[in-house]
Design a protein around this motif. Sequence first.
Motif, PDB file in Angstrom:
ATOM      1  N   ASN A 179      24.882  -6.565 -38.102  1.00 59.47           N
ATOM      2  CA  ASN A 179      25.101  -5.279 -37.541  1.00 59.47           C
ATOM      3  C   ASN A 179      26.331  -4.689 -37.953  1.00 59.47           C
ATOM      4  N   ALA A 180      27.606  -5.356 -37.757  1.00 57.55           N
ATOM      5  CA  ALA A 180      28.896  -5.141 -38.074  1.00 57.55           C
ATOM      6  C   ALA A 180      29.056  -5.121 -39.458  1.00 57.55           C
ATOM      7  N   LEU A 181      28.792  -5.954 -40.226  1.00 57.09           N
ATOM      8  CA  LEU A 181      28.867  -5.903 -41.565  1.00 57.09           C
ATOM      9  C   LEU A 181      28.121  -4.553 -42.330  1.00 57.09           C
ATOM     10  N   ASP A 182      26.971  -4.395 -41.772  1.00 56.42           N
ATOM     11  CA  ASP A 182      26.481  -3.228 -42.668  1.00 56.42           C
ATOM     12  C   ASP A 182      26.798  -1.861 -41.945  1.00 56.42           C
ATOM     13  N   HIS A 183      27.297  -1.845 -40.885  1.00 53.10           N
ATOM     14  CA  HIS A 183      28.201  -0.839 -40.545  1.00 53.10           C
ATOM     15  C   HIS A 183      29.385  -0.586 -41.273  1.00 53.10           C
ATOM     16  N   CYS A 184      30.150  -1.749 -41.787  1.00 50.31           N
ATOM     17  CA  CYS A 184      31.229  -1.467 -42.764  1.00 50.31           C
ATOM     18  C   CYS A 184      30.598  -0.854 -44.178  1.00 50.31           C
ATOM     19  N   GLN A 185      29.453  -1.376 -44.501  1.00 53.24           N
ATOM     20  CA  GLN A 185      29.086  -1.235 -45.617  1.00 53.24           C
ATOM     21  C   GLN A 185      28.676   0.548 -45.813  1.00 53.24           C
ATOM     22  N   GLY A 186      28.593   1.090 -44.697  1.00 52.07           N
ATOM     23  CA  GLY A 186      27.992   2.494 -44.705  1.00 52.07           C
ATOM     24  C   GLY A 186      29.478   3.521 -44.864  1.00 52.07           C
ATOM     25  N   TYR A 187      30.236   2.988 -44.686  1.00 50.62           N
ATOM     26  CA  TYR A 187      31.449   3.691 -44.913  1.00 50.62           C
ATOM     27  C   TYR A 187      31.837   4.007 -46.630  1.00 50.62           C
ATOM     28  N   PHE A 188      31.055   3.076 -47.458  1.00 53.07           N
ATOM     29  CA  PHE A 188      31.232   3.451 -48.782  1.00 53.07           C
ATOM     30  C   PHE A 188      30.032   4.017 -49.737  1.00 53.07           C
ATOM     31  N   LYS A 189      29.300   4.491 -49.019  1.00 59.84           N
ATOM     32  CA  LYS A 189      28.018   5.139 -49.521  1.00 59.84           C
ATOM     33  C   LYS A 189      28.212   6.056 -50.842  1.00 59.84           C
ATOM     34  N   LYS A 190      29.435   6.739 -50.757  1.00 57.96           N
ATOM     35  CA  LYS A 190      29.746   7.746 -51.737  1.00 57.96           C
ATOM     36  C   LYS A 190      30.746   7.137 -52.621  1.00 57.96           C
ATOM     37  N   GLN A 191      31.431   6.085 -52.491  1.00 55.22           N
ATOM     38  CA  GLN A 191      32.211   5.556 -53.500  1.00 55.22           C
ATOM     39  C   GLN A 191      31.702   4.240 -54.290  1.00 55.22           C
ATOM     40  N   LEU A 192      30.950   3.920 -53.762  1.00 58.25           N
ATOM     41  CA  LEU A 192      30.551   2.623 -54.740  1.00 58.25           C
ATOM     42  C   LEU A 192      29.491   2.910 -55.751  1.00 58.25           C
ATOM     43  N   GLU A 193      29.658   2.228 -56.859  1.00 54.98           N
ATOM     44  CA  GLU A 193      28.587   2.345 -57.961  1.00 54.98           C
ATOM     45  C   GLU A 193      27.385   1.789 -57.569  1.00 54.98           C
ATOM     46  N   PRO A 194      26.235   1.964 -58.114  1.00 54.98           N
ATOM     47  CA  PRO A 194      25.105   1.357 -57.833  1.00 54.98           C
ATOM     48  C   PRO A 194      25.249  -0.236 -57.723  1.00 54.98           C
ATOM     49  N   PHE A 195      25.533  -0.749 -58.974  1.00 54.10           N
ATOM     50  CA  PHE A 195      25.669  -2.114 -59.039  1.00 54.10           C
ATOM     51  C   PHE A 195      26.516  -2.807 -57.661  1.00 54.10           C
ATOM     52  N   GLU A 196      27.700  -2.176 -57.395  1.00 53.04           N
ATOM     53  CA  GLU A 196      28.486  -2.511 -56.417  1.00 53.04           C
ATOM     54  C   GLU A 196      27.699  -2.557 -55.007  1.00 53.04           C
ATOM     55  N   LYS A 197      27.018  -1.699 -54.823  1.00 51.46           N
ATOM     56  CA  LYS A 197      26.304  -1.578 -53.636  1.00 51.46           C
ATOM     57  C   LYS A 197      25.161  -2.648 -53.594  1.00 51.46           C
ATOM     58  N   GLN A 198      24.440  -3.007 -54.704  1.00 50.63           N
ATOM     59  CA  GLN A 198      23.577  -3.797 -54.893  1.00 50.63           C
ATOM     60  C   GLN A 198      24.120  -5.361 -54.372  1.00 50.63           C
ATOM     61  N   GLU A 199      25.487  -5.587 -54.994  1.00 48.58           N
ATOM     62  CA  GLU A 199      25.972  -6.746 -54.788  1.00 48.58           C
ATOM     63  C   GLU A 199      26.449  -6.989 -53.322  1.00 48.58           C
ATOM     64  N   LEU A 200      27.095  -5.668 -52.998  1.00 54.60           N
ATOM     65  CA  LEU A 200      27.520  -6.004 -51.399  1.00 54.60           C
ATOM     66  C   LEU A 200      26.238  -6.155 -50.453  1.00 54.60           C
ATOM     67  N   ARG A 201      24.974  -5.619 -50.649  1.00 53.16           N
ATOM     68  CA  ARG A 201      23.902  -5.782 -49.882  1.00 53.16           C
ATOM     69  C   ARG A 201      23.468  -7.132 -50.027  1.00 53.16           C
ATOM     70  N   GLU A 202      23.541  -7.899 -51.371  1.00 58.31           N
ATOM     71  CA  GLU A 202      22.921  -9.105 -51.486  1.00 58.31           C
ATOM     72  C   GLU A 202      23.944 -10.144 -50.903  1.00 58.31           C
ATOM     73  N   VAL A 203      25.282  -9.777 -50.781  1.00 53.52           N
ATOM     74  CA  VAL A 203      26.082 -10.789 -50.112  1.00 53.52           C
ATOM     75  C   VAL A 203      26.091 -10.773 -48.797  1.00 53.52           C
ATOM     76  N   ILE A 204      25.963  -9.603 -48.126  1.00 50.23           N
ATOM     77  CA  ILE A 204      25.674  -9.561 -46.623  1.00 50.23           C
ATOM     78  C   ILE A 204      24.291 -10.269 -46.369  1.00 50.23           C
ATOM     79  N   ALA A 205      23.190 -10.174 -47.071  1.00 52.55           N
ATOM     80  CA  ALA A 205      21.793 -10.549 -46.752  1.00 52.55           C
ATOM     81  C   ALA A 205      22.106 -12.202 -46.707  1.00 52.55           C
ATOM     82  N   GLN A 206      22.831 -12.749 -48.025  1.00 50.09           N
ATOM     83  CA  GLN A 206      23.109 -14.200 -48.064  1.00 50.09           C
ATOM     84  C   GLN A 206      23.553 -14.680 -46.848  1.00 50.09           C
ATOM     85  N   TYR A 207      24.782 -14.032 -46.309  1.00 52.97           N
ATOM     86  CA  TYR A 207      25.352 -14.474 -45.286  1.00 52.97           C
ATOM     87  C   TYR A 207      24.627 -14.522 -43.812  1.00 52.97           C
TER      88      TYR A 207
END
Length: 317
Positions: free
Chosen positions: A244-272
Motif C-alpha cells: 500500500n505504501a509503495l503504491d502510494h509512492c508510485q502515484g507521485y510519479f504519474k506524470k513524470q515516468l516514461e511508460p517503460f519506467e512505470k511498468q518496471e516500477l509496477r513489476e518490482v513492487i509486485a515482485q516484492y
Amino acid sequence: MSEQPKVGIAECLLGKNVRFDGGHKLDRYLRDVLGRHVTYVPVCPEMECGMSIPREAVRLVGDPESPRLVTSRSGVDWTSQMQDWAKQRLDALAGEELCGYIFKYGSPSSGMSRVKVYPEKGGPPSMKGRGMFAGMFMDRFPLLPVEDDGRLNDPGLRENFIQRIFTTHRWQAVLKSGLTPGRLVDFHSRHKLLVMAHNVQAYRDLGKLVAQAGTMDLAVLSDRYFERLLHGMRRPATLKGHRNALDHCQGYFKKQLEPFEKQELREVIAQYAEGLIPRIVPITLLNHYVRKYGQEYLAAQVYLNPPPSELKLLNHV
C-alpha cells in the motif's frame, strides 16, 4: 539530546560476566551491529540489587500476576530487595531519555514475557510470567518500545523494534527543540508513509489529531499523538501494508515516468509483494526517481530513508 538513541539493555547480552554462573549471554548482533548505532544503558537487576557473582539461581514463584523472586534451592526471598532497588533504578532511568529496552528472554528478573512461574507447592510452571524488573519497567514506561533478545532473531520483529526506537528518538528531538504546531505537522508529514505501512487506521487517526494543532492544547495533543503513533507501530508492517505504501509512492510519479519506467516500477513492487525480492529493491528504485525528478515530499519521507543502511533492515524477504 544524544546523537544516537539510548537503549536500555540486559547487561549480560553485551558479554559482561554478570549472570548467576559468572558467565554471559553475548549477542553479537546487538553488541557489534546495532551497538554501533545506539548508545546502550546496561542494567543487571540481580547484580545491582545486591546479589553476588556467582550466585544461586533465582526463579519466580506463586501467582503469575504477582510472583515472588526466590532462590531455587534455599528459597531465600529477594522480592522486597529487588522491588526497592528497581523503584530507585527506574527513577534514574526516567532521566536517561531512553528510546527502548532490550530484555533477556526467560530471565526471572529481565524477561519480557513467557517467563516461568513455579507453583508454591510444586508442579509444572506457568509460562505467563514477566521478569520482576522487566514488569516494573514496562508498567512505568508503557509507551517505550521493548523486546527481548530471542524475539529479535526474527527479521520482521527486529525491523519493527528498531524502527520504533529511531522514531521515538526523532520525536524526542522535536520535543527538545520546542514543539510547535508547525513542527508537529512537519514530523507527521515525514512519517506518513511509515505509519501507513504499519497501520492504516493509525494513519487516519493521527491525521485527525494533527488537524487540531491550532485548536487543541499542544501538550495534550502531543501526548495523544505520540501514544497513538507508538501504538500504531507496535504491529509489524505486513506485505500488504508495505504494498500500500509503495503504491502510494508510485502515484507521485504519474506524470513524470516514461511508460517503460512505470511498468518496471509496477513489476518490482509486485515482485516484492509476492515475496520474491527484498523491499530494498523497490525502495532503491523509488529513491532513484525521487532524485531524478526532485520529488521533495517523498525525499523527506522516513519510509524511504530508514535507520542506518548497515543494519540491513530492508534486505530480508
